[in-house]
Design a protein around this motif. Structure first.
Motif, short mmCIF file in Angstrom:
data_model
loop_
_atom_site.label_atom_id
_atom_site.label_comp_id
_atom_site.label_asym_id
_atom_site.label_seq_id
_atom_site.Cartn_x
_atom_site.Cartn_y
_atom_site.Cartn_z
N PHE A 1 0.83 -1.20 0.00
CA PHE A 1 0.00 0.00 0.00
C PHE A 1 0.87 1.26 0.00
CE2 PHE A 1 -3.60 -2.49 2.27
CZ PHE A 1 -3.99 -3.02 1.05
N LEU A 2 1.99 1.21 0.71
CA LEU A 2 2.92 2.34 0.70
C LEU A 2 3.51 2.54 -0.69
CD1 LEU A 2 4.89 2.02 4.07
CD2 LEU A 2 3.56 4.00 3.32
N GLU A 3 3.83 1.44 -1.34
CA GLU A 3 4.48 1.52 -2.65
C GLU A 3 3.50 1.87 -3.77
OE1 GLU A 3 6.23 -2.30 -3.18
OE2 GLU A 3 7.58 -2.10 -1.46
N GLN A 4 2.30 1.26 -3.73
CA GLN A 4 1.41 1.34 -4.88
C GLN A 4 0.03 1.90 -4.58
OE1 GLN A 4 1.31 -2.40 -7.08
NE2 GLN A 4 3.31 -2.99 -6.25
N GLY A 5 -0.31 2.11 -3.31
CA GLY A 5 -1.63 2.61 -2.97
C GLY A 5 -2.58 1.49 -2.61
N GLY A 6 -3.78 1.87 -2.18
CA GLY A 6 -4.75 0.92 -1.65
C GLY A 6 -5.40 0.03 -2.68
N ALA B 1 -11.71 -5.49 4.46
CA ALA B 1 -11.25 -6.16 5.68
C ALA B 1 -9.74 -6.07 5.82
CB ALA B 1 -11.70 -7.62 5.67
N LEU B 2 -9.03 -6.21 4.70
CA LEU B 2 -7.56 -6.10 4.74
C LEU B 2 -7.13 -4.66 5.00
CD1 LEU B 2 -4.79 -7.35 4.45
CD2 LEU B 2 -5.00 -7.11 1.96
N LEU B 3 -7.79 -3.72 4.37
CA LEU B 3 -7.48 -2.31 4.60
C LEU B 3 -7.70 -1.94 6.07
CD1 LEU B 3 -9.11 -0.74 1.42
CD2 LEU B 3 -6.69 -0.59 2.02
N ARG B 4 -8.78 -2.45 6.63
CA ARG B 4 -9.05 -2.16 8.04
C ARG B 4 -7.96 -2.75 8.94
NH1 ARG B 4 -13.19 -0.41 11.13
NH2 ARG B 4 -13.24 -1.15 13.30
N ALA B 5 -7.53 -3.98 8.64
CA ALA B 5 -6.48 -4.61 9.44
C ALA B 5 -5.18 -3.81 9.36
CB ALA B 5 -6.25 -6.05 8.97
N VAL B 6 -4.86 -3.32 8.18
CA VAL B 6 -3.65 -2.51 8.02
C VAL B 6 -3.80 -1.19 8.79
CG1 VAL B 6 -2.28 -1.20 6.35
CG2 VAL B 6 -2.99 -3.53 5.83
N GLY B 7 -4.97 -0.59 8.72
CA GLY B 7 -5.20 0.64 9.47
C GLY B 7 -5.10 0.41 10.96
N ARG C 1 7.81 6.61 8.60
CA ARG C 1 6.94 7.08 7.51
C ARG C 1 5.48 6.80 7.83
NH1 ARG C 1 8.32 4.50 2.15
NH2 ARG C 1 7.09 6.21 1.34
N LEU C 2 5.10 7.06 9.08
CA LEU C 2 3.73 6.77 9.48
C LEU C 2 2.72 7.66 8.76
CD1 LEU C 2 3.99 6.05 13.31
CD2 LEU C 2 3.95 4.46 11.39
N GLY C 3 3.15 8.82 8.30
CA GLY C 3 2.24 9.69 7.58
C GLY C 3 1.96 9.24 6.17
N ALA C 4 2.87 8.40 5.61
CA ALA C 4 2.70 7.98 4.23
C ALA C 4 1.56 7.00 4.06
CB ALA C 4 4.01 7.37 3.71
N LEU C 5 1.37 6.11 5.04
CA LEU C 5 0.33 5.09 4.89
C LEU C 5 -1.07 5.67 4.88
CD1 LEU C 5 -0.25 2.09 4.59
CD2 LEU C 5 -0.31 1.92 7.08
N ALA D 1 -1.97 8.53 3.91
CA ALA D 1 -2.11 9.24 2.64
C ALA D 1 -2.42 8.28 1.51
CB ALA D 1 -0.84 10.03 2.35
N LYS D 2 -1.83 7.08 1.57
CA LYS D 2 -2.06 6.08 0.53
C LYS D 2 -3.43 5.44 0.66
CE LYS D 2 1.98 6.02 -1.65
NZ LYS D 2 2.12 6.21 -3.12
N LEU D 3 -3.90 5.28 1.89
CA LEU D 3 -5.15 4.57 2.12
C LEU D 3 -6.38 5.46 1.98
CD1 LEU D 3 -4.33 2.22 5.11
CD2 LEU D 3 -4.25 1.73 2.67
N GLU D 4 -6.24 6.76 2.16
CA GLU D 4 -7.39 7.62 2.00
C GLU D 4 -7.84 7.61 0.55
OE1 GLU D 4 -8.94 8.80 4.35
OE2 GLU D 4 -7.64 9.34 6.00
N PRO D 5 -9.16 7.65 0.27
CA PRO D 5 -10.26 7.73 1.25
C PRO D 5 -10.78 6.37 1.70
CG PRO D 5 -11.13 7.97 -0.95
CD PRO D 5 -9.64 7.79 -1.12
N HIS D 6 -10.05 5.29 1.38
CA HIS D 6 -10.54 3.94 1.66
C HIS D 6 -10.89 3.76 3.14
CE1 HIS D 6 -9.36 2.45 -2.32
NE2 HIS D 6 -8.28 3.17 -2.18
N LEU D 7 -9.99 4.21 4.03
CA LEU D 7 -10.21 3.99 5.45
C LEU D 7 -10.88 5.16 6.14
CD1 LEU D 7 -7.10 2.21 7.02
CD2 LEU D 7 -9.44 1.40 6.88
N HIS D 8 -11.00 6.28 5.48
CA HIS D 8 -11.46 7.48 6.16
C HIS D 8 -12.84 7.27 6.79
CE1 HIS D 8 -11.69 11.72 7.11
NE2 HIS D 8 -12.90 11.74 6.61
#
Length: 229
Positions: free
Chosen positions: A33-38, A65-71, A107-111, A113-120
């Motif tokens: 997700f950091l490399e390529q996005g959600g 479900a995977l996005l939530r686990a990563v979040g 790089r906690l801020g990068a994740l 940024a990559k996951l939004e708006p999926h987890l928002h």
């Protein structure tokens, strides 16, 4: 609560090999997700984790479900970093500096940024993630208030400003190592946070109330039916 404690509660019902597979999948997903996005293909997540796609779907039935686990994993780590810094450092200023340095290094801020708006929306409506965010906010409020009371943090900084700095990202020139660029920027940032720093900052500080308002649990809008029309 440490990260390992929370993880052990979540995976208590799984066999050792199933827990290992789950952890491998979440770790691989974080990196991808950091490399390529959600939207990275789940087949690629499974391949990077070294498991079959069927194993991934047994643990995580869909992408959400995977996005939530990563979040959750990211937030748990953030909680642990904040509470450990507060517990182990000699004063609030050193705790704040350690916390912000570690956020930048990892790089906690990068994740987010990559996951939004999926987890928002899940973060805004999900009580579990909301509670974890509130634990981080509580420590940031404590660090900020105590450092200002000690006279080490400038008075025109609010907890919301610190929260913004937690998500710091830095563009690295091609000929400069990532760690060197980030380290310099973080030390410049911390120097500007010290009491007595000039000049006066523009605008008003972002307060604890601003943070709470942003992270308040929002209920999803009610679905209309034909009876409402």
């Amino acid at each position: 609560m440490a990260v390992e404690t929370k993880k052990s509660q979540e995976t208590a019902g799984l066999r050792a090999d199933a827990r290992r597979n789950r952890d491998l999948i979440v770790a691989a997903a974080q990196k991808l997700f950091l490399e390529q996005g959600g939207d990275v293909p789940l087949e690629e997540v499974a391949r990077r984790a070294g498991v079959g796609i069927g194993t991934l779907y047994r643990r995580f039935p869909d992408r959400d479900a995977l996005l939530r686990a990563v979040g959750e994993e990211s937030l748990l780590r953030l909680v642990d970093l904040a509470e450990t810094a507060w517990r182990e450092e000699p004063d609030a200023w050193h705790a704040l500096c350690r916390f912000l340095r570690t956020c930048a290094e990892l790089r906690l801020g990068a994740l987010p940024a990559k996951l939004e708006p999926h987890l928002h929306q899940q973060i805004r409506t999900g009580h579990d993630l909301h509670e974890m965010r509130q634990r981080v906010i509580a420590v940031v409020l404590r660090m900020t208030a105590q450092a200002q009371a000690d006279g080490t943090l400038r008075g025109d900084i609010g907890p919301g400003d610190i929260a913004l700095l937690m998500t710091l990202q830095v563009y690295t020139p091609p000929d400069m190592p990532d760690g060197q660029a980030m380290a310099r920027v973080v030390e410049i940032m911390l120097s500007g946070l010290r009491a007595g720093s000039e000049p006066t900052l523009p605008g008003a500080p972002l307060t604890g109330d601003d943070l709470r308002r942003y992270t308040a649990v929002q209920q999803p809008p009610a679905t209309r039916t034909h009876l409402d029309e």
